[in-house]
Write an enzyme that holds these catalytic residues in place. Structure first.
Site, PDB file in Angstrom:
ATOM      1  N   VAL A  18       4.527   3.413   5.862  1.00  0.00           N
ATOM      2  CA  VAL A  18       3.264   3.418   5.119  1.00  0.00           C
ATOM      3  C   VAL A  18       3.047   4.788   4.481  1.00  0.00           C
ATOM      4  O   VAL A  18       2.673   4.884   3.308  1.00  0.00           O
ATOM      5  CB  VAL A  18       2.073   3.022   6.028  1.00  0.00           C
ATOM      6  CG1 VAL A  18       0.737   3.289   5.346  1.00  0.00           C
ATOM      7  CG2 VAL A  18       2.180   1.556   6.434  1.00  0.00           C
ATOM      8  N   ALA A  21       5.324   5.101   1.473  1.00  0.00           N
ATOM      9  CA  ALA A  21       4.865   4.284   0.347  1.00  0.00           C
ATOM     10  C   ALA A  21       3.571   4.815  -0.260  1.00  0.00           C
ATOM     11  O   ALA A  21       3.402   4.806  -1.481  1.00  0.00           O
ATOM     12  CB  ALA A  21       4.666   2.839   0.801  1.00  0.00           C
ATOM     13  N   GLU A  22       2.670   5.276   0.584  1.00  0.00           N
ATOM     14  CA  GLU A  22       1.351   5.691   0.103  1.00  0.00           C
ATOM     15  C   GLU A  22       1.348   7.073  -0.541  1.00  0.00           C
ATOM     16  O   GLU A  22       0.693   7.273  -1.557  1.00  0.00           O
ATOM     17  CB  GLU A  22       0.333   5.649   1.249  1.00  0.00           C
ATOM     18  CG  GLU A  22       0.018   4.255   1.749  1.00  0.00           C
ATOM     19  CD  GLU A  22      -0.809   3.435   0.771  1.00  0.00           C
ATOM     20  OE1 GLU A  22      -1.548   4.018  -0.044  1.00  0.00           O
ATOM     21  OE2 GLU A  22      -0.723   2.203   0.829  1.00  0.00           O
ATOM     22  N   SER A  23       2.047   8.034   0.063  1.00  0.00           N
ATOM     23  CA  SER A  23       1.942   9.417  -0.433  1.00  0.00           C
ATOM     24  C   SER A  23       3.278  10.125  -0.609  1.00  0.00           C
ATOM     25  O   SER A  23       3.290  11.278  -1.032  1.00  0.00           O
ATOM     26  CB  SER A  23       1.099  10.247   0.535  1.00  0.00           C
ATOM     27  OG  SER A  23       1.819  10.454   1.749  1.00  0.00           O
TER      28      SER A  23
END
Length: 106
Positions: A18, A21-23
């Site tokens: 996560v 993918a997010e940052s």
């Protein structure tokens, strides 16, 4: 991070994915919509999980982990639905009746 994983019973590798993918592991990331930090917490989500400073990695990760745990509980352990809701929001997941047709969520 592994200590936090045990506390919330969410796989370490899932949280790592996560964050990627997010940052892309940028602790200072800010999205155009206002999500901040490693796990890209929106201000409301950060407040819900009592995150003091979204740019402090430990605080951000713990808040994101808590949020992911909450979503896993909401979607009865479904990782795809929990991750989709993490990215797109629960409203969009529920309106779509599953993973919403949003490119960044798929």
């Amino acid at each position: 991070m592994r200590e936090i994983a045990g506390r919330y019973a969410v796989e370490y590798e899932l949280v790592k994915a996560v964050i990627k993918a997010e940052s892309d592991f940028n602790r200072l990331a800010v999205s155009p919509k206002g999500a901040r930090g490693l796990m890209q917490l929106m201000p409301e989500t950060a407040a819900l999980h009592m995150v003091r400073d979204v740019f402090v990695p430990r605080d951000n990760i713990e808040g994101g982990w808590r949020h992911l745990r909450m979503l896993l509980d909401r979607y009865h352990g479904s990782v795809p639905l929990a991750v989709a809701a993490y990215n797109a929001g629960t409203r969009r997941v529920e309106e779509a009746g599953g993973i919403p047709p949003i490119p960044e969520t798929r």
